[in-house]
Design a protein around this motif. Structure first.
Motif, PDB file in Angstrom:
ATOM      1  N   PRO A  15     -61.243 -36.693  16.410  1.00  0.00           N
ATOM      2  CA  PRO A  15     -60.279 -36.369  17.468  1.00  0.00           C
ATOM      3  C   PRO A  15     -60.982 -35.811  18.701  1.00  0.00           C
ATOM      4  CG  PRO A  15     -60.327 -34.605  15.871  1.00  0.00           C
ATOM      5  CD  PRO A  15     -61.226 -35.698  15.332  1.00  0.00           C
ATOM      6  N   LYS A  16     -60.388 -36.065  19.837  1.00  0.00           N
ATOM      7  CA  LYS A  16     -60.922 -35.490  21.064  1.00  0.00           C
ATOM      8  C   LYS A  16     -60.384 -34.075  21.286  1.00  0.00           C
ATOM      9  CE  LYS A  16     -61.614 -40.065  23.062  1.00  0.00           C
ATOM     10  NZ  LYS A  16     -61.916 -40.574  21.767  1.00  0.00           N
ATOM     11  N   GLU A  17     -59.161 -33.825  20.795  1.00  0.00           N
ATOM     12  CA  GLU A  17     -58.558 -32.503  20.931  1.00  0.00           C
ATOM     13  C   GLU A  17     -59.309 -31.515  20.040  1.00  0.00           C
ATOM     14  OE1 GLU A  17     -56.758 -35.125  19.607  1.00  0.00           O
ATOM     15  OE2 GLU A  17     -56.020 -35.852  21.520  1.00  0.00           O
ATOM     16  N   THR A  18     -59.567 -30.341  20.569  1.00  0.00           N
ATOM     17  CA  THR A  18     -60.298 -29.340  19.796  1.00  0.00           C
ATOM     18  C   THR A  18     -59.390 -28.427  18.987  1.00  0.00           C
ATOM     19  OG1 THR A  18     -60.341 -27.841  21.692  1.00  0.00           O
ATOM     20  CG2 THR A  18     -62.236 -29.315  21.422  1.00  0.00           C
ATOM     21  N   ALA A  19     -58.088 -28.508  19.250  1.00  0.00           N
ATOM     22  CA  ALA A  19     -57.139 -27.637  18.549  1.00  0.00           C
ATOM     23  C   ALA A  19     -55.836 -28.389  18.294  1.00  0.00           C
ATOM     24  CB  ALA A  19     -56.861 -26.385  19.381  1.00  0.00           C
ATOM     25  N   PRO A  20     -55.115 -27.996  17.259  1.00  0.00           N
ATOM     26  CA  PRO A  20     -53.801 -28.604  17.045  1.00  0.00           C
ATOM     27  C   PRO A  20     -52.843 -28.165  18.142  1.00  0.00           C
ATOM     28  CG  PRO A  20     -54.181 -26.834  15.471  1.00  0.00           C
ATOM     29  CD  PRO A  20     -55.443 -26.992  16.246  1.00  0.00           C
ATOM     30  N   GLU A  21     -51.822 -28.986  18.374  1.00  0.00           N
ATOM     31  CA  GLU A  21     -50.826 -28.655  19.407  1.00  0.00           C
ATOM     32  C   GLU A  21     -50.073 -27.375  19.064  1.00  0.00           C
ATOM     33  OE1 GLU A  21     -48.188 -31.953  19.977  1.00  0.00           O
ATOM     34  OE2 GLU A  21     -49.841 -33.333  20.325  1.00  0.00           O
ATOM     35  N   ASP A  22     -49.771 -27.217  17.780  1.00  0.00           N
ATOM     36  CA  ASP A  22     -48.996 -26.055  17.345  1.00  0.00           C
ATOM     37  C   ASP A  22     -49.152 -25.879  15.834  1.00  0.00           C
ATOM     38  OD1 ASP A  22     -47.396 -28.104  16.239  1.00  0.00           O
ATOM     39  OD2 ASP A  22     -45.979 -28.011  17.898  1.00  0.00           O
ATOM     40  N   GLU A  23     -48.526 -24.842  15.336  1.00  0.00           N
ATOM     41  CA  GLU A  23     -48.594 -24.527  13.896  1.00  0.00           C
ATOM     42  C   GLU A  23     -48.060 -25.683  13.056  1.00  0.00           C
ATOM     43  OE1 GLU A  23     -49.820 -22.268  10.804  1.00  0.00           O
ATOM     44  OE2 GLU A  23     -49.872 -21.456  12.841  1.00  0.00           O
ATOM     45  N   ALA A  24     -47.024 -26.345  13.544  1.00  0.00           N
ATOM     46  CA  ALA A  24     -46.424 -27.456  12.799  1.00  0.00           C
ATOM     47  C   ALA A  24     -47.424 -28.595  12.608  1.00  0.00           C
ATOM     48  CB  ALA A  24     -45.174 -27.963  13.516  1.00  0.00           C
ATOM     49  N   GLN A  25     -48.202 -28.904  13.629  1.00  0.00           N
ATOM     50  CA  GLN A  25     -49.194 -29.971  13.511  1.00  0.00           C
ATOM     51  C   GLN A  25     -50.289 -29.590  12.514  1.00  0.00           C
ATOM     52  OE1 GLN A  25     -51.552 -30.991  17.001  1.00  0.00           O
ATOM     53  NE2 GLN A  25     -51.741 -33.120  16.309  1.00  0.00           N
TER      54      GLN A  25
END
Length: 157
Positions: free
Chosen positions: A81-91
């Motif tokens: 993944p390019k994102e370093t963090a999840p969008e939120d707790e649900a993800q």
């Protein structure tokens, strides 16, 4: 107990972990949203990126094992993944649950004695279910070790 059954049981134990190190559930328990996206100097990935990569790769192996129309993703772009963090707790929670669900589906394939562990996968290039199960176990163990190290470095374990 026959050898086929013993082999299947050992494969399941390898995939679940807990023999040479703690189980996956124990290693991933308590990962927070903040810790999942936290960067550590000198480390090229976050816990989140490792978790997302684990999920993608494990699902890809499962798909390869049971989908005659399997199409190989592009390496490495599709796998990391390019994102370093999840969008939120649900993800984050969804990813952890999906990791468990896909692992259990792989385990079901291995436990089903109708599935010949040694028979080449028809759409593959010689791979068989035995090799794919060991690949899941090895790949997961490798990256779970990285998760543990990152958790220790950020003080989350």
């Amino acid at each position: 107990m026959n050898q086929d059954k013993q082999l299947r049981e050992q494969l399941v134990k390898m995939m679940r972990g807990g023999q040479a190190f703690r189980t996956r559930e124990e290693l991933l328990e308590g990962i927070t949203l903040q810790d999942a996206g936290r960067k550590v100097d000198g480390v090229p990935y976050t816990i989140w990126q490792l978790l997302d990569h684990l999920l993608f790769a494990q699902h890809d192996i499962l798909d390869f094992c049971r989908n005659s129309n399997y199409h190989e993703p592009a390496w490495p772009d599709d796998y990391w993944p390019k994102e370093t963090a999840p969008e939120d707790e649900a993800q984050l929670e969804q990813t952890l649950k999906a990791l468990d669900a896909d692992l259990e589906e792989m385990i079901e394939l291995v436990q089903d004695q109708k599935n010949d562990l040694f028979k080449p996968i028809p759409h593959g290039t010689g791979q068989n279910l035995l090799r794919e199960a060991m690949l899941v176990a090895e790949h997961n163990a490798y990256h779970l070790g990285q998760v543990v190290l990152l958790r220790r470095l950020i003080g989350g374990l």
